[in-house]
Motif scaffolding. Structure first.
Motif, mmCIF file in Angstrom:
data_model
loop_
_atom_site.group_PDB
_atom_site.id
_atom_site.type_symbol
_atom_site.label_atom_id
_atom_site.label_comp_id
_atom_site.label_asym_id
_atom_site.label_seq_id
_atom_site.Cartn_x
_atom_site.Cartn_y
_atom_site.Cartn_z
ATOM 1 N N ASN A 29 0.821 -1.210 0.000
ATOM 2 C CA ASN A 29 0.000 0.000 0.000
ATOM 3 C C ASN A 29 0.857 1.262 0.000
ATOM 4 O OD1 ASN A 29 -2.477 -1.312 -0.050
ATOM 5 N ND2 ASN A 29 -2.558 -1.479 2.176
ATOM 6 N N ILE A 30 1.940 1.255 0.751
ATOM 7 C CA ILE A 30 2.849 2.410 0.787
ATOM 8 C C ILE A 30 3.447 2.634 -0.592
ATOM 9 C CG2 ILE A 30 5.067 3.228 1.684
ATOM 10 C CD1 ILE A 30 4.292 1.731 4.339
ATOM 11 N N ARG A 31 3.913 1.557 -1.235
ATOM 12 C CA ARG A 31 4.498 1.690 -2.575
ATOM 13 C C ARG A 31 3.469 2.226 -3.566
ATOM 14 N NH1 ARG A 31 6.241 -3.565 -1.601
ATOM 15 N NH2 ARG A 31 4.913 -4.262 -3.301
ATOM 16 N N ARG A 32 2.241 1.754 -3.466
ATOM 17 C CA ARG A 32 1.174 2.210 -4.358
ATOM 18 C C ARG A 32 0.909 3.702 -4.154
ATOM 19 N NH1 ARG A 32 -3.894 2.759 -3.236
ATOM 20 N NH2 ARG A 32 -3.814 1.385 -1.427
ATOM 21 N N LYS A 33 0.869 4.134 -2.908
ATOM 22 C CA LYS A 33 0.586 5.547 -2.626
ATOM 23 C C LYS A 33 1.722 6.459 -3.099
ATOM 24 C CE LYS A 33 -2.679 4.750 1.014
ATOM 25 N NZ LYS A 33 -3.120 5.002 2.371
ATOM 26 N N PHE A 34 2.958 5.975 -3.021
ATOM 27 C CA PHE A 34 4.091 6.749 -3.527
ATOM 28 C C PHE A 34 4.244 6.600 -5.041
ATOM 29 C CE2 PHE A 34 5.981 6.836 0.852
ATOM 30 C CZ PHE A 34 6.167 8.203 0.925
ATOM 31 N N GLY A 35 3.592 5.594 -5.608
ATOM 32 C CA GLY A 35 3.685 5.373 -7.051
ATOM 33 C C GLY A 35 5.029 4.808 -7.478
ATOM 34 N N VAL A 36 5.603 3.934 -6.630
ATOM 35 C CA VAL A 36 6.905 3.335 -6.934
ATOM 36 C C VAL A 36 6.804 1.816 -6.867
ATOM 37 C CG1 VAL A 36 8.184 5.337 -6.099
ATOM 38 C CG2 VAL A 36 7.680 3.484 -4.520
ATOM 39 N N ARG A 37 7.825 1.148 -7.372
ATOM 40 C CA ARG A 37 7.809 -0.318 -7.415
ATOM 41 C C ARG A 37 8.675 -0.956 -6.342
ATOM 42 N NH1 ARG A 37 7.347 -2.532 -13.380
ATOM 43 N NH2 ARG A 37 6.394 -4.138 -12.134
ATOM 44 N N SER A 38 9.440 -0.171 -5.615
ATOM 45 C CA SER A 38 10.385 -0.711 -4.643
ATOM 46 C C SER A 38 10.171 -0.082 -3.274
ATOM 47 C CB SER A 38 11.816 -0.425 -5.127
ATOM 48 O OG SER A 38 12.740 -0.578 -4.088
ATOM 49 N N ARG A 39 10.279 -0.901 -2.229
ATOM 50 C CA ARG A 39 10.149 -0.356 -0.878
ATOM 51 C C ARG A 39 11.313 0.560 -0.556
ATOM 52 N NH1 ARG A 39 10.549 -5.530 2.979
ATOM 53 N NH2 ARG A 39 10.024 -4.040 4.569
ATOM 54 N N TRP A 40 12.470 0.313 -1.161
ATOM 55 C CA TRP A 40 13.638 1.174 -0.914
ATOM 56 C C TRP A 40 13.446 2.550 -1.543
ATOM 57 C CZ3 TRP A 40 16.538 -0.219 2.875
ATOM 58 C CH2 TRP A 40 16.603 -1.560 3.220
ATOM 59 N N ILE A 41 12.843 2.603 -2.713
ATOM 60 C CA ILE A 41 12.549 3.900 -3.332
ATOM 61 C C ILE A 41 11.504 4.633 -2.501
ATOM 62 C CG2 ILE A 41 11.627 5.060 -5.372
ATOM 63 C CD1 ILE A 41 12.846 2.750 -7.029
ATOM 64 N N ALA A 42 10.499 3.924 -2.007
ATOM 65 C CA ALA A 42 9.486 4.534 -1.142
ATOM 66 C C ALA A 42 10.141 5.077 0.121
ATOM 67 C CB ALA A 42 8.407 3.516 -0.795
ATOM 68 N N MET A 43 11.110 4.342 0.656
ATOM 69 C CA MET A 43 11.814 4.789 1.857
ATOM 70 C C MET A 43 12.583 6.077 1.578
ATOM 71 S SD MET A 43 15.026 3.128 3.858
ATOM 72 C CE MET A 43 15.930 3.357 2.364
ATOM 73 N N VAL A 44 13.277 6.143 0.438
ATOM 74 C CA VAL A 44 14.025 7.337 0.075
ATOM 75 C C VAL A 44 13.079 8.523 -0.080
ATOM 76 C CG1 VAL A 44 15.421 8.396 -1.736
ATOM 77 C CG2 VAL A 44 15.956 6.093 -0.959
ATOM 78 N N MET A 45 11.939 8.301 -0.706
ATOM 79 C CA MET A 45 10.968 9.377 -0.869
ATOM 80 C C MET A 45 10.445 9.853 0.487
ATOM 81 S SD MET A 45 8.893 8.206 -4.272
ATOM 82 C CE MET A 45 7.968 9.717 -4.374
#
Length: 56
Positions: free
Chosen positions: A30-46
């Motif tokens: 859900n977090i990745r979807r809300k950030f619009g990214v495919r990786s949890r690491w990219i979501a973390m950086v954002m």
């Protein structure tokens, strides 16, 4: 996300919050979807860049 920034795996986070690994992965999905990214690491950086979490 804070525990991901600290290098914790889904299994470790599940033990910390006393739930299943599948539950942790569900929320990360859900977090990745809300950030619009495919990786949890990219979501973390954002999240770090937006000040939602702090680096350990």
């Amino acid at each position: 996300m804070q525990w991901t920034a600290a290098g914790k795996s889904s299994w470790e986070i599940a033990r910390i919050v006393d739930c299943t690994e599948a539950g942790v992965n569900y929320h990360f999905c859900n977090i990745r979807r809300k950030f619009g990214v495919r990786s949890r690491w990219i979501a973390m950086v954002m999240a770090l860049e937006q000040g939602l979490i702090h680096s350990p």
